[in-house]
Design an enzyme around this catalytic site. Structure first.
Site, short mmCIF file in Angstrom:
data_model
loop_
_atom_site.label_atom_id
_atom_site.label_comp_id
_atom_site.label_asym_id
_atom_site.label_seq_id
_atom_site.Cartn_x
_atom_site.Cartn_y
_atom_site.Cartn_z
N LYS A 19 20.28 2.51 148.57
CA LYS A 19 21.05 3.00 147.42
C LYS A 19 20.43 2.42 146.16
O LYS A 19 20.18 1.21 146.09
CB LYS A 19 22.51 2.53 147.55
CG LYS A 19 23.50 3.32 146.72
CD LYS A 19 23.72 4.69 147.31
CE LYS A 19 25.07 5.27 146.99
NZ LYS A 19 25.26 6.52 147.76
N THR A 65 24.55 4.79 152.88
CA THR A 65 24.17 4.24 151.58
C THR A 65 25.42 3.96 150.74
O THR A 65 25.42 3.07 149.90
CB THR A 65 23.19 5.17 150.84
OG1 THR A 65 23.87 6.35 150.43
CG2 THR A 65 21.99 5.53 151.69
N PHE A 167 -11.97 -9.49 118.09
CA PHE A 167 -12.61 -8.86 119.24
C PHE A 167 -14.06 -8.58 118.85
O PHE A 167 -14.33 -7.80 117.93
CB PHE A 167 -11.86 -7.57 119.60
CG PHE A 167 -12.29 -6.95 120.90
CD1 PHE A 167 -12.27 -7.68 122.07
CD2 PHE A 167 -12.69 -5.62 120.95
CE1 PHE A 167 -12.65 -7.12 123.28
CE2 PHE A 167 -13.09 -5.04 122.15
CZ PHE A 167 -13.06 -5.79 123.32
N ARG A 184 -7.44 -9.64 113.03
CA ARG A 184 -6.67 -8.42 113.34
C ARG A 184 -5.28 -8.82 113.79
O ARG A 184 -5.01 -10.00 114.04
CB ARG A 184 -7.36 -7.58 114.42
CG ARG A 184 -7.42 -8.26 115.77
CD ARG A 184 -7.95 -7.36 116.89
NE ARG A 184 -7.87 -8.07 118.17
CZ ARG A 184 -8.14 -7.51 119.35
NH1 ARG A 184 -8.54 -6.27 119.43
NH2 ARG A 184 -8.03 -8.22 120.45
N GLN A 240 -7.68 -10.13 126.96
CA GLN A 240 -8.03 -10.64 128.29
C GLN A 240 -7.97 -12.16 128.32
O GLN A 240 -7.42 -12.77 129.25
CB GLN A 240 -9.45 -10.18 128.67
CG GLN A 240 -9.56 -8.73 129.10
CD GLN A 240 -9.74 -7.73 127.97
OE1 GLN A 240 -9.42 -8.00 126.81
NE2 GLN A 240 -10.24 -6.55 128.29
N ASN A 266 -2.37 -3.40 124.83
CA ASN A 266 -2.83 -3.77 123.48
C ASN A 266 -2.31 -2.68 122.54
O ASN A 266 -2.82 -1.56 122.54
CB ASN A 266 -4.37 -3.83 123.48
CG ASN A 266 -4.92 -4.39 122.19
OD1 ASN A 266 -4.17 -4.88 121.35
ND2 ASN A 266 -6.23 -4.30 122.02
N HIS A 268 -1.95 -1.01 119.22
CA HIS A 268 -2.85 -1.09 118.07
C HIS A 268 -2.12 -0.91 116.74
O HIS A 268 -1.23 -0.08 116.61
CB HIS A 268 -3.93 -0.01 118.19
CG HIS A 268 -4.69 -0.09 119.48
ND1 HIS A 268 -5.37 -1.21 119.88
CD2 HIS A 268 -4.86 0.81 120.49
CE1 HIS A 268 -5.94 -1.00 121.06
NE2 HIS A 268 -5.63 0.22 121.45
O1 LIG Z 1 -8.65 -7.58 123.21
C1 LIG Z 1 -9.19 -6.46 123.38
N1 LIG Z 1 -9.66 -6.14 124.62
C2 LIG Z 1 -10.27 -4.94 124.90
O2 LIG Z 1 -10.69 -4.70 126.06
C3 LIG Z 1 -10.36 -4.03 123.83
N2 LIG Z 1 -10.89 -2.77 123.74
C4 LIG Z 1 -10.70 -2.37 122.46
O3 LIG Z 1 -11.04 -1.23 122.01
N3 LIG Z 1 -10.07 -3.33 121.73
C5 LIG Z 1 -9.86 -4.38 122.57
N4 LIG Z 1 -9.27 -5.58 122.38
#
Ligand SMILES: O=c1[nH]c(=O)c2[nH]c(=O)[nH]c2[nH]1
Length: 311
Positions: A19, A65, A167, A184, A240, A266, A268
């Protein structure tokens, strides 16, 4: 704990029933007038020997259930003291595996809404709650033998910092347009799922609110590691790298946790530049005006586990 696969009439066959979305609110009232409240959305899946219901129209081994749903309310009522979502998931899974001879494994997943006590003029309200943002999820998969997999998650924790992120150094080819940067925004909606290393239901600590404390300590550690100290912050060379630091901090700190998965989209924030023939600088980006976007977004996920995680 994998589901049992049968061979029926020359076919492989697997099944479970349960359930989903059983919603329950539970209030506990202390004698001093302080109330405690949780709201849960419970999912139950039972792996049981009821194959004849599929093949021979014989329902005599089916746990209905509807009965599972009623059990959720009955067990919530029986909990006379406040209990964590993890403990309630284990309690239900124990019940289903012990009470029904047909049930070999029970998987109980609970999504807890983030109701938090309200503070009025800095004072905790006795019976007032407000809704926070991220969800707390607990999942117990318990087999009749007592073997257990217990995990918790934070879902939808939105985090953003306006600097100390960059980055650089990524693959450049004819499709690459992204400029390198050391300045950024970094924004994500974190989902973190961690597995406790308890292998048997008897290994689970009976300390009340053990899992609630782990949850809030772990949340704090993830947030602290994402941002760094209040004045300085931490520089993030990529999502990452920050993700890995967060996962590593958790496994270094919490010895009861055997693995952690992090999902960090991420999200943007695109620099705004609005050139115009009469006024080329009407909006010239200076790390100040952004276009926030939900899509498309980067998706960065990883899991980190101990090499040896037996207790
Ligand atoms: O921290 C980031 N990792 C990515 O793998 C990635 N790729 C991207 O276009 N910007 C970023 N920024």
């Amino acid at each position: 704990m994998a589901e049992k696969e049968e061979v029926i009439n020359g076919f492989k066959f697997k099944q479970n029933h349960g359930k989903q979305r059983v919603r329950v609110g539970r209030v506990w009232k202390d004698s001093n007038g302080v109330h405690h409240f949780v709201e849960w959305n419970v999912g139950v899946n039972l792996f049981s020997d009821c194959i004849r219901s599929y093949t021979h129209d014989d329902n005599s081994d089916i746990v209905a259930t509807d009965t599972m749903k009623n059990t959720v309310y009955a067990k919530a009522k029986e909990c006379k003291k406040q209990i964590t979502a993890e403990d309630f998931a284990v309690l239900l899974a124990k019940h289903f595996t012990a009470y029904y001879k047909q049930v070999t494994t029970a998987i109980v997943k609970i999504v807890e809404k983030p109701w938090k006590r309200v503070y009025i003029d800095g004072q905790p309200h006795k019976h007032g709650f407000e809704l926070g943002s991220e969800k707390h999820v607990a999942e117990a998969a318990l087999s009749k033998s007592g073997a257990i997999k217990l995990s918790s998650s934070i879902e939808g924790l939105s985090l953003l910092k306006t600097t100390k992120s960059g980055f650089e150094g990524y693959v450049k080819d004819k499709y690459t347009l992204l400029p390198e940067t050391r300045e950024r925004m970094l924004a994500t909606e974190l989902t973190a799922t961690w597995r406790y290393l308890f292998q048997n239901v008897h290994d689970i600590p009976s300390t009340p609110m053990f899992f609630a404390e782990r949850y809030s300590d772990l949340r704090k550690l993830l947030v602290d590691t994402f941002f760094g100290p209040p004045d300085e912050g931490f520089y993030s060379p990529s999502v990452q790298s920050t993700l890995y630091q967060m996962a590593k901090a958790v496994l270094n700190r919490f010895h009861v946790i055997s693995s952690i998965d992090l999902k960090m989209p991420n999200l943007h924030f695109i620099p705004v530049n609005l050139p115009n023939t009469q006024n080329p600088n009407i909006v010239k980006f200076a790390d100040d005006v952004y276009l926030p976007t939900d899509e498309p977004h980067g998706s960065i996920e990883a899991s980190l586990s101990r090499l040896h995680s037996r207790m």
